[in-house]
Design an enzyme around this catalytic site. Structure first.
Site, mmCIF file in Angstrom:
data_model
loop_
_atom_site.group_PDB
_atom_site.id
_atom_site.type_symbol
_atom_site.label_atom_id
_atom_site.label_comp_id
_atom_site.label_asym_id
_atom_site.label_seq_id
_atom_site.Cartn_x
_atom_site.Cartn_y
_atom_site.Cartn_z
ATOM 1 N N GLU A 47 0.850 -1.187 0.000
ATOM 2 C CA GLU A 47 0.000 0.000 0.000
ATOM 3 C C GLU A 47 0.888 1.240 0.000
ATOM 4 O OE1 GLU A 47 -3.789 1.656 2.628
ATOM 5 O OE2 GLU A 47 -2.554 0.032 3.394
ATOM 6 N N ASP A 58 -5.101 9.872 9.440
ATOM 7 C CA ASP A 58 -3.775 9.439 9.871
ATOM 8 C C ASP A 58 -3.352 10.075 11.184
ATOM 9 O OD1 ASP A 58 -3.095 7.729 7.648
ATOM 10 O OD2 ASP A 58 -3.070 9.539 6.439
#
Length: 266
Positions: A47, A58
């Site tokens: 990824e 995040d």
């Protein structure tokens, strides 16, 4: 059949190892070598994060990685160049982009997907894309034309109704967020994690890959006993953060960490 579906149905793996790192941290050429190192030491799917100024899903480690990456001159041509070099190194490993919708929209959906596919990318994870919008439907249709996957995230807060509705535009695998909040390493996970993953698999009929917080070989080994894949990002990004100024050291540390996780996953 998509490359990701083929991997999970091949019987070659019991649980996939899916590492993540941000492209361009600390620079794009080092990213190529980091990608090759991760592929060489056991990634089943890789990824790749496209840096974006507002990475809302995040945690601090990946946010700092994005900030470092954006100090370099950002361009899609550079993103696709680096991706293509990583793909060329080991073409049998599927590549997935984790990105937000704004960069795709800015580039143009069709142009972005054409270049991504040409670079070796076979699926997208888009944390800020609601599944029930016109944009999601258009993107899904364009991905399907190219035999690429739209990988949805499901969280502990996702309702049964929402999970059922996700089935319409979900392909490849489901990215199951193991805990509330943003990405980052954690010591413990919810006691009902196994049951939640089993329910998802029965409901959506796709492989369920667990991410957000997994960092140690013990955690990876335990969760891979009932998840179809293990996604690790922050722990990898931390290795790059702590050693990125010394490239050989960073590359060696990455190789050792990836190999340890790979051994822990059956």
């Amino acid at each position: 059949m998509s490359k990701i579906k083929d991997l999970f149905e091949s019987g070659k793996i019991k649980s996939a190892f899916i590492p993540y790192f941000t492209l361009g941290d600390p620079n794009y050429n080092d990213s190529i070598e980091f990608g090759k190192t991760i592929l060489d030491n056991g990634a089943d799917i890789l990824e790749l994060g496209i840096p974006f100024s507002d990475p809302v899903a995040d945690g601090p480690v990946i946010q700092r990685a994005v900030a470092r990456s954006l100090k370099n001159k950002f361009s899609f041509s550079e993103i696709f160049r680096v991706t293509k070099e990583i793909h060329r190194h080991k073409k049998d490993v599927p590549l997935v982009y984790l990105t937000y919708f704004n960069p795709i929209f800015h580039c143009g959906i069709e142009d972005f997907l054409n270049q991504a596919k040409d670079s070796g990318v076979v699926g997208l994870v888009i944390p800020d894309l609601p599944f029930d919008t016109k944009e999601s439907e258009v993107l899904f249709q364009e991905l399907r034309k190219r035999d690429m996957d739209l990988i949805h995230l499901v969280t502990p807060a996702s309702t049964k109704k929402r999970i059922e509705a996700l089935k319409k535009t979900s392909t490849g695998f489901i990215y199951y967020v193991t805990s509330f909040g943003v990405t980052g390493e954690r010591r413990e996970f919810s006691v009902d994690l196994k049951e939640r993953i089993r329910f998802l698999k029965e409901t959506i009929q796709l492989p369920i890959c667990a991410g957000f917080g997994i960092s140690t070989p013990d955690q990876a080994g335990q969760i891979s006993g009932y998840a179809d894949g293990i996604i690790i990002g922050s722990a990898i990004q931390r290795i790059i953060e702590e050693n990125g100024h010394e490239f050989p050291k960073a590359k060696q540390a990455l190789a050792e960490y990836i190999a340890k996780i790979r051994v822990a996953i059956p």
